[in-house]
Scaffold this active site. Structure first.
Site, PDB file in Angstrom:
ATOM      1  N   HIS A 368       0.787  -1.232   0.000  1.00  0.00           N
ATOM      2  CA  HIS A 368       0.000   0.000   0.000  1.00  0.00           C
ATOM      3  C   HIS A 368       0.823   1.288   0.000  1.00  0.00           C
ATOM      4  CE1 HIS A 368      -3.454   2.387   0.436  1.00  0.00           C
ATOM      5  NE2 HIS A 368      -3.897   2.034   1.616  1.00  0.00           N
ATOM      6  N   LYS A 450     -27.735  -2.348  -4.569  1.00  0.00           N
ATOM      7  CA  LYS A 450     -27.865  -0.969  -5.044  1.00  0.00           C
ATOM      8  C   LYS A 450     -29.108  -0.761  -5.906  1.00  0.00           C
ATOM      9  CE  LYS A 450     -24.780  -1.530  -9.044  1.00  0.00           C
ATOM     10  NZ  LYS A 450     -23.495  -1.107  -9.642  1.00  0.00           N
ATOM     11  N   PRO A 460     -26.195   4.686  -2.612  1.00  0.00           N
ATOM     12  CA  PRO A 460     -25.885   3.386  -2.006  1.00  0.00           C
ATOM     13  C   PRO A 460     -24.782   3.465  -0.958  1.00  0.00           C
ATOM     14  CG  PRO A 460     -26.188   3.138  -4.367  1.00  0.00           C
ATOM     15  CD  PRO A 460     -26.176   4.617  -4.090  1.00  0.00           C
ATOM     16  N   THR A 496      -5.445  10.681  -0.350  1.00  0.00           N
ATOM     17  CA  THR A 496      -6.720  10.492   0.349  1.00  0.00           C
ATOM     18  C   THR A 496      -7.051  11.648   1.278  1.00  0.00           C
ATOM     19  OG1 THR A 496      -5.698   9.330   2.229  1.00  0.00           O
ATOM     20  CG2 THR A 496      -6.427   7.979   0.367  1.00  0.00           C
ATOM     21  N   GLN A 585     -15.277   1.536   0.555  1.00  0.00           N
ATOM     22  CA  GLN A 585     -16.112   0.747  -0.347  1.00  0.00           C
ATOM     23  C   GLN A 585     -15.413   0.471  -1.659  1.00  0.00           C
ATOM     24  OE1 GLN A 585     -19.132   0.284  -3.556  1.00  0.00           O
ATOM     25  NE2 GLN A 585     -19.211   2.351  -2.769  1.00  0.00           N
TER      26      GLN A 585
END
Length: 659
Positions: A368, A450, A460, A496, A585
């Site tokens: 990561h 969804k 959603p 982010t 998600q």
């Protein structure tokens, strides 16, 4: 050692949230995958350029918008302070809020804070700095982070089962062959840049997809990108043993191995490794350790022999690591666990890894530090779609003559002494202790997905986030301090920002759901207000106007000897950045799960996917009644559906009564 709360806002593979809270859905991903499957770039001579952007005629297609991407903005002090106050309110009582409110007012009026803001704005306007946050964040959140990457940093994908490829050899060969096509587009920089609502995203991190590795260094790790042409090979691990296989025949890179040839080479590796339990010392286990321990151990390995340095370089420069596990996981929990942590030995955690099991199931473990989840998502979707849709040229079918003349895979061996044996044994013990304290549960909720949610004209993602808040309220009778990852790649070198998903509105709705005297009509009204608030929070984050990165930056520009502003010393600051729920998600019809670890000792990792007719949560924790949270998530999801249906029915009946 578990990470402290000051280090926690960095570790989720941001793939979920974009402006207006919309999601990178499987449909949009597959549209991109389908375009990429054509293996060609369209002409850009007549391309309509989005407003505010320009085409760089000197740049390759993948990077043609790169220089015109905006820089990450610095929010105003008043904007961040106002949002901060709003987002902490659900988590603290009146007395604590009054104290925090005073600290925030002091913060806004402080000449010191004004000076810090000026320093940050100066840094942001420096033409030599493309992103005021990126270098700081990459160091404190990834490279300077010393706990093991496995559990704490890495994230995993579980691939959907391929019913046509039940053998590990054919499964691995097909995935690698498809990956070669994606590598070609990426390394030649012909890959179409990602866009969200027509706006291009930063593509800089794609260079770390292949032939790259993280290296353990004190006090902060480094990463290196290796030359793909000089290192055109893949490394397999089977029963702790490393094997290198060239990806082309001879010196001609155009003569790639076919899938059939790769299959033969993989068979040879499995045969060479044998069927008995492994006896080879697990050098890969060293990469599962604390980064400082691994840095010391790596030096020990290299000092033992020059051959060991060559062996490590062969592994670290490979296109990717392919772990051939000798297990056959069946349940979602078992395969998720195997992809997430494995046995700690048949791995090399400093690189991206494909994982293929003896029953043909497969997955991916992402390193990561240099990139977030979107590039690896796109790559995995591409290779899975290419194989499933037969859009990849696998080469001629296998015959009795296939690969007969190919050299056998080269085993990468290490010279091992007692010091290395001791280091490996110690790393294995620490790994076993670390993972033994964890558990993982998967809720594949098939009550709706969804398609159903959209009938109510609701987001959603916001819906799923509110279900999580209700589940947490059921379990703990309060709001959860929640991190949802939002990507900021519409800015140069963006990574982010945090969506602080718990809000005053979500708290009011959850409390109404638990109040037996409340009505579904009122609950539905509160629910829609909470959805709207979540979308606002998501927009702020995606636009670089969140709370957490700005406060981090202001703190970072402080000089030695300067007093920390009262806001940072206020207990509410630490409390409301202690991420009990770390959420993100990712939705793909080619995945059967994904996840990561918790970020605080008393918290949960809570990844989720929203399909057409399901919502799937993967829950990890330090055995903090994880099964109970799974139960409450299912209960909350059903109750939310019933509540909205009842409210809609009530509305319909009222409309009919007026006729």
């Amino acid at each position: 050692m578990l990470r402290s709360s000051s280090q926690l806002t960095r570790c989720r593979p941001s793939v979920s949230s974009y402006s207006q809270g919309s999601l990178l859905s499987s449909t949009s991903i597959m549209a991109k995958a389908s375009r990429s499957l054509k293996f060609s770039m369209s002409s850009h001579s007549s391309e309509t350029v989005p407003p505010g952007y320009s085409l760089d005629p000197r740049a390759p297609p993948m990077l043609r918008f790169q220089e015109s991407l905006p820089h990450l903005p610095v929010p105003s002090i008043s904007s961040t302070a106002t949002k901060y106050l709003e987002t902490i309110r659900p988590h603290i009582d009146d007395a604590a809020f009054a104290k925090t409110e005073a600290a925030v007012k002091e913060f806004i009026a402080s000449p010191q804070v004004a000076e810090l803001q000026k320093r940050l704005e100066t840094r942001a306007s420096d033409p030599e700095i493309k992103n005021w946050l990126s270098n700081w964040w990459n160091d404190i959140a990834y490279m300077g982070y010393r706990d093991p990457v496995v559990v704490f940093v890495s994230y995993f994908y579980v691939h959907l089962d391929d019913k046509l490829r039940r053998e590990p050899t054919t499964r691995a060969a097909g995935l690698i062959k498809a990956m070669l096509a994606f590598r070609e587009m990426t390394e030649s920089q012909q890959l179409e840049p990602e866009k969200v609502r027509g706006a291009p995203l930063c593509m800089d991190s794609y260079k770390w997809l292949f032939h790259s590795s993280r290296y353990p260094v004190k006090p902060s790790d480094v990463a290196e990108k290796h030359d793909p042409k000089a290192n055109n090979h893949v490394v397999f691990i089977r029963k702790n043993r490393f094997f290198s296989v060239p990806l082309a025949i001879g010196s001609d890179p155009r003569r790639e191995l076919s899938a059939a040839e790769l299959e033969v080479q993989i068979e040879r590796i499995i045969q060479e490794a044998g069927s008995e339990p492994p006896t080879t010392i697990a050098i890969g286990a060293l990469t599962s350790d604390n980064r400082d321990y691994w840095a010391d151990a790596r030096k020990t390995v290299i000092d033992a022999s020059l051959e060991n340095a060559k062996a490590l370089r062969e592994i670290e420069s490979a296109m990717i690591i392919v772990c051939l596990d000798d297990t056959k996981p069946v349940t979602r929990e078992d395969i998720s666990w195997s992809c997430w942590v494995g046995n700690g030995r048949n791995r090399f955690y400093d690189k991206h890894q494909l994982i293929v099991f003896d029953n043909g199931r497969s997955g991916f473990l992402g390193e990561h530090s240099c990139m977030d989840g979107t590039p690896t998502l796109r790559m995995n979707e591409f290779i899975l779609a290419a194989v499933a849709q037969n859009k990849i040229n696998l080469g001629p079918p296998r015959t009795s003559e296939t690969a007969v003349l190919l050299p056998r895979p080269k085993e990468i061996s290490f010279v091992v002494n007692d010091e290395i044996r001791e280091a490996v044994a110690s790393a294995e013990k620490r790994f076993e202790k670390l993972v033994a304290g964890h558990d993982l549960h998967v809720l594949h909720y098939q009550g709706y997905g969804k398609d159903y949610i959209k009938k109510f004209k609701a987001s959603p993602d916001a819906w799923a986030q509110l279900v999580k808040q209700l589940a947490f309220h059921k379990m703990f009778n309060r709001s959860a301090v929640t991190y949802e990852s939002a990507q900021t790649r519409k800015y140069q070198l963006g990574r982010t920002e945090v969506i602080r998903s718990a809000s005053n509105e979500s708290k009011a709705w959850a409390e109404a759901m638990l109040d037996p005297h409340n009505t579904d009509v009122n609950r539905a009204s509160l629910f829609r207000a909470a959805v709207a608030r979540h979308l606002q929070y998501a927009t702020w984050a995606a636009d670089g106007q969140g709370v957490d990165r700005h406060l981090f930056g202001l703190k970072k520009v402080m000089k030695d000897g300067e007093e920390l502003p009262a806001l940072y010393k206020d207990p509410s600051y630490a409390h409301t950045s202690h991420w009990e729920l770390s959420t993100s998600q990712l939705s793909s019809k080619y995945f059967d799960g994904w996840g990561y670890g918790e970020v605080v000792p008393d918290g949960y990792g809570l990844s989720y996917s929203i399909g057409d007719d399901y919502i799937r949560w993967t829950i990890t924790s330090l055995k903090r009644n994880t099964a109970e949270l799974k139960h409450y998530l299912a209960e909350a999801a059903t109750e939310t559906r019933v509540m909205m249906e009842n409210a809609a029915q009530n509305s319909e009946e009222k409309q009919k009564s007026k006729l």
